[in-house]
Motif scaffolding. Structure first.
Motif, mmCIF file in Angstrom:
data_model
loop_
_atom_site.group_PDB
_atom_site.id
_atom_site.type_symbol
_atom_site.label_atom_id
_atom_site.label_comp_id
_atom_site.label_asym_id
_atom_site.label_seq_id
_atom_site.Cartn_x
_atom_site.Cartn_y
_atom_site.Cartn_z
ATOM 1 N N PHE A 70 0.821 -1.210 0.000
ATOM 2 C CA PHE A 70 0.000 0.000 0.000
ATOM 3 C C PHE A 70 0.857 1.261 0.000
ATOM 4 O O PHE A 70 0.342 2.358 -0.215
ATOM 5 N N ARG A 71 2.166 1.126 0.203
ATOM 6 C CA ARG A 71 3.042 2.297 0.263
ATOM 7 C C ARG A 71 3.749 2.590 -1.052
ATOM 8 O O ARG A 71 4.631 3.444 -1.096
ATOM 9 N N HIS A 110 0.422 -0.905 -6.406
ATOM 10 C CA HIS A 110 -0.187 -0.312 -5.223
ATOM 11 C C HIS A 110 -1.339 -1.235 -4.837
ATOM 12 O O HIS A 110 -2.184 -1.571 -5.670
ATOM 13 N N HIS A 111 -1.369 -1.650 -3.590
ATOM 14 C CA HIS A 111 -2.356 -2.651 -3.164
ATOM 15 C C HIS A 111 -2.778 -2.376 -1.737
ATOM 16 O O HIS A 111 -1.937 -2.339 -0.836
ATOM 17 N N GLN A 112 -4.053 -2.180 -1.537
ATOM 18 C CA GLN A 112 -4.588 -2.001 -0.192
ATOM 19 C C GLN A 112 -4.733 -3.370 0.469
ATOM 20 O O GLN A 112 -5.087 -4.347 -0.200
ATOM 21 N N ASN A 155 -6.868 -5.010 2.187
ATOM 22 C CA ASN A 155 -8.098 -5.801 2.109
ATOM 23 C C ASN A 155 -8.548 -6.095 0.684
ATOM 24 O O ASN A 155 -9.595 -6.685 0.480
ATOM 25 N N GLN A 156 -7.767 -5.688 -0.303
ATOM 26 C CA GLN A 156 -8.120 -5.934 -1.699
ATOM 27 C C GLN A 156 -7.644 -7.315 -2.141
ATOM 28 O O GLN A 156 -6.659 -7.845 -1.628
#
Length: 157
Positions: free
Chosen positions: A28-29, A42-44, A46-47
């Motif tokens: 996510f960073r 880029h990955h959150q 909970n995705q």
């Protein structure tokens, strides 16, 4: 190879760049980027990873597991992404690390306080065995390092 929680510099993937056909890093960073055979996303947390089933030979979660409140959905997705006989390699602090990490963060302020506050769980061998059983994966290796404060875990599909 897939590295979930690869960090800002994707250091592990970059170190492996010449040894692997393709590396995918999720964090996510970071922003989406490509560097030769390394693809960063880029990955959150909970995705979904949105990767094909039976895609990867190896998935790494280095110092990630302890930050996930409910790790089973992500670990199930990892299992699905792994090829048959693929491995899920993780490192995570043990319960012995908790008071030390909290002292270093909150009293001495020499490690990042926010990251320690994010720790949801400190895993021991029984916890890992339970996760392996729920995933129906074989626990290939469980080794302690750094004086028993961290563990290296290898689960095989």
């Amino acid at each position: 190879m897939v590295d979930i929680g690869c960090g800002r510099e994707a250091t592990f993937l970059m170190q492996q760049k010449s040894r692997i056909a393709k590396g995918l890093g999720f964090d996510f960073r970071i922003q989406n980027a490509v560097c030769d055979n390394i693809f960063l996303f880029h990955h959150q947390p909970n995705q979904s990873l949105k990767l094909n089933a039976h895609f990867a030979d190896a998935i790494f979660l280095n110092a990630v597991l302890e930050h996930i409140p409910e790790p089973l959905p992500l670990l199930k997705e990892c299992k699905n992404v792994l090829k048959n006989n693929g491995v899920l390699v993780m490192t995570t602090p043990t319960p012995f690390a908790k008071p030390i990490l909290e002292f270093l963060a909150f009293q001495l302020h020499i490690i990042n306080e926010e990251e320690i506050l994010e720790h949801c769980h400190y895993y021991n061998l029984k916890d890992i065995q339970c996760l392996a059983e729920k995933l129906n994966m074989q626990l290939e290796k469980y080794t302690l390092f750094e004086l028993g404060l961290n563990s290296l875990i290898v689960l095989k599909k």
